[in-house]
Motif scaffolding. Structure first.
Motif, mmCIF file in Angstrom:
data_model
loop_
_atom_site.group_PDB
_atom_site.id
_atom_site.type_symbol
_atom_site.label_atom_id
_atom_site.label_comp_id
_atom_site.label_asym_id
_atom_site.label_seq_id
_atom_site.Cartn_x
_atom_site.Cartn_y
_atom_site.Cartn_z
ATOM 1 N N THR A 191 -4.145 4.006 0.675
ATOM 2 C CA THR A 191 -3.348 4.263 -0.521
ATOM 3 C C THR A 191 -3.520 5.699 -0.987
ATOM 4 O O THR A 191 -2.543 6.369 -1.350
ATOM 5 C CB THR A 191 -3.731 3.279 -1.646
ATOM 6 O OG1 THR A 191 -3.762 1.957 -1.119
ATOM 7 C CG2 THR A 191 -2.725 3.319 -2.781
ATOM 8 N N THR A 194 0.836 -1.203 0.000
ATOM 9 C CA THR A 194 0.000 0.000 0.000
ATOM 10 C C THR A 194 0.869 1.250 0.000
ATOM 11 O O THR A 194 0.624 2.188 -0.767
ATOM 12 C CB THR A 194 -0.932 0.002 1.229
ATOM 13 O OG1 THR A 194 -1.806 -1.120 1.127
ATOM 14 C CG2 THR A 194 -1.740 1.272 1.327
ATOM 15 N N CYS A 195 1.889 1.271 0.845
ATOM 16 C CA CYS A 195 2.787 2.432 0.902
ATOM 17 C C CYS A 195 3.573 2.592 -0.398
ATOM 18 O O CYS A 195 3.736 3.710 -0.891
ATOM 19 C CB CYS A 195 3.750 2.295 2.080
ATOM 20 S SG CYS A 195 2.955 2.480 3.673
ATOM 21 N N SER A 247 -0.709 8.722 -1.124
ATOM 22 C CA SER A 247 -0.455 9.478 -2.357
ATOM 23 C C SER A 247 -0.603 10.977 -2.115
ATOM 24 O O SER A 247 0.138 11.772 -2.691
ATOM 25 C CB SER A 247 -1.373 9.017 -3.487
ATOM 26 O OG SER A 247 -2.687 9.485 -3.311
ATOM 27 N N TYR A 289 8.891 -1.266 -1.275
ATOM 28 C CA TYR A 289 8.224 -2.442 -0.719
ATOM 29 C C TYR A 289 9.184 -3.257 0.154
ATOM 30 O O TYR A 289 8.879 -3.568 1.303
ATOM 31 C CB TYR A 289 7.658 -3.310 -1.846
ATOM 32 C CG TYR A 289 7.048 -4.602 -1.347
ATOM 33 C CD1 TYR A 289 5.765 -4.610 -0.804
ATOM 34 C CD2 TYR A 289 7.752 -5.796 -1.399
ATOM 35 C CE1 TYR A 289 5.203 -5.781 -0.335
ATOM 36 C CE2 TYR A 289 7.193 -6.978 -0.929
ATOM 37 C CZ TYR A 289 5.926 -6.965 -0.399
ATOM 38 O OH TYR A 289 5.369 -8.125 0.072
ATOM 39 N N VAL A 322 2.767 1.515 -3.482
ATOM 40 C CA VAL A 322 1.862 1.914 -4.570
ATOM 41 C C VAL A 322 1.423 3.368 -4.387
ATOM 42 O O VAL A 322 1.443 4.158 -5.341
ATOM 43 C CB VAL A 322 0.646 0.969 -4.646
ATOM 44 C CG1 VAL A 322 -0.436 1.526 -5.547
ATOM 45 C CG2 VAL A 322 1.081 -0.401 -5.135
ATOM 46 N N GLY A 323 1.043 3.738 -3.180
ATOM 47 C CA GLY A 323 0.618 5.117 -2.926
ATOM 48 C C GLY A 323 1.718 6.115 -3.198
ATOM 49 O O GLY A 323 1.475 7.182 -3.764
ATOM 50 N N ALA A 361 -5.358 0.444 -6.471
ATOM 51 C CA ALA A 361 -5.579 -0.124 -5.132
ATOM 52 C C ALA A 361 -6.741 -1.115 -5.147
ATOM 53 O O ALA A 361 -6.666 -2.170 -4.511
ATOM 54 C CB ALA A 361 -5.839 0.992 -4.126
ATOM 55 N N VAL A 397 -4.806 5.980 -8.410
ATOM 56 C CA VAL A 397 -4.549 5.284 -7.145
ATOM 57 C C VAL A 397 -5.743 4.415 -6.763
ATOM 58 O O VAL A 397 -5.578 3.264 -6.342
ATOM 59 C CB VAL A 397 -4.220 6.296 -6.022
ATOM 60 C CG1 VAL A 397 -4.266 5.653 -4.657
ATOM 61 C CG2 VAL A 397 -2.870 6.923 -6.258
ATOM 62 N N LEU A 438 -6.047 -3.556 -2.173
ATOM 63 C CA LEU A 438 -5.396 -2.832 -1.091
ATOM 64 C C LEU A 438 -6.422 -1.945 -0.405
ATOM 65 O O LEU A 438 -7.519 -1.723 -0.924
ATOM 66 C CB LEU A 438 -4.250 -1.979 -1.640
ATOM 67 C CG LEU A 438 -3.142 -2.709 -2.373
ATOM 68 C CD1 LEU A 438 -2.149 -1.721 -2.966
ATOM 69 C CD2 LEU A 438 -2.432 -3.678 -1.449
#
Length: 164
Positions: free
Chosen positions: A68, A34-35, A72, A144, A37-38, A58, A54, A63
């Motif tokens: 997320t 989540t972190c 972002s 990640y 991707v965001g 997500a 996003v 997610l």
């Protein structure tokens, strides 16, 4: 100086419910993803599409959408800071030396021919997005794998809150 009552109220009524919402059903790998991707989607050099992008990604990756989007939003100042480096990387990648211009040149171009100025800025933004796209996967992987051990330490397996 804040009184203990105010601090307790803030933690009990504001910060803890937000943290519970963000951690809801999250395992350390999901929170790390989540972190990542965001963050990566939050720095895309294309303004106005971040929230939609996003949300779609997500949802596709299952997610926590709220977490997320929050991440972002928190990294959006980096979006502004990284716009020029991404544009320069894209210009170098496509060997478009005629797109290297200063702020004074941009202003002069807008005064002379605003359609040409918009075309140049659109092209510079397009190559910035291409440069971001090339760097997005390595940045996401780095984030990640860097965050995963941290979240495994911070979030014990017994404290994971399951969705209702």
């Amino acid at each position: 100086m804040t009184s203990p009552n105010r601090t307790g109220f803030f933690k009990r009524r504001i910060s803890q419910p937000i943290l519970n919402l963000l951690k809801q059903g999250m395992t350390p790998p999901k929170l790390s993803l989540t972190c990542a991707v965001g963050t990566v989607l939050g720095i895309i050099p294309a303004f106005g599409i971040t929230t939609v992008l996003v949300t779609l990604v997500a949802a596709r990756l299952k997610l926590n959408i709220a977490a997320t989007i929050l991440i972002s939003y928190l990294v959006q100042p980096l979006q502004l800071l990284l716009l020029i480096p991404f544009a320069r990387a894209g210009i170098a990648l496509f060997q478009l030396e005629d797109l290297q211009f200063t702020l004074d040149e941009i202003l002069a171009l807008f005064q002379a021919d605003w359609l040409q100025a918009l075309h140049m800025l659109w092209l510079a933004n397009l190559v910035a997005v291409v440069a971001w796209f090339i760097l997005a996967a390595p940045i996401a992987a780095l984030l990640y794998y860097s965050l995963l051990p941290v979240f495994r330490k911070v979030i014990p397996a017994t404290s994971i809150i399951r969705p209702v």
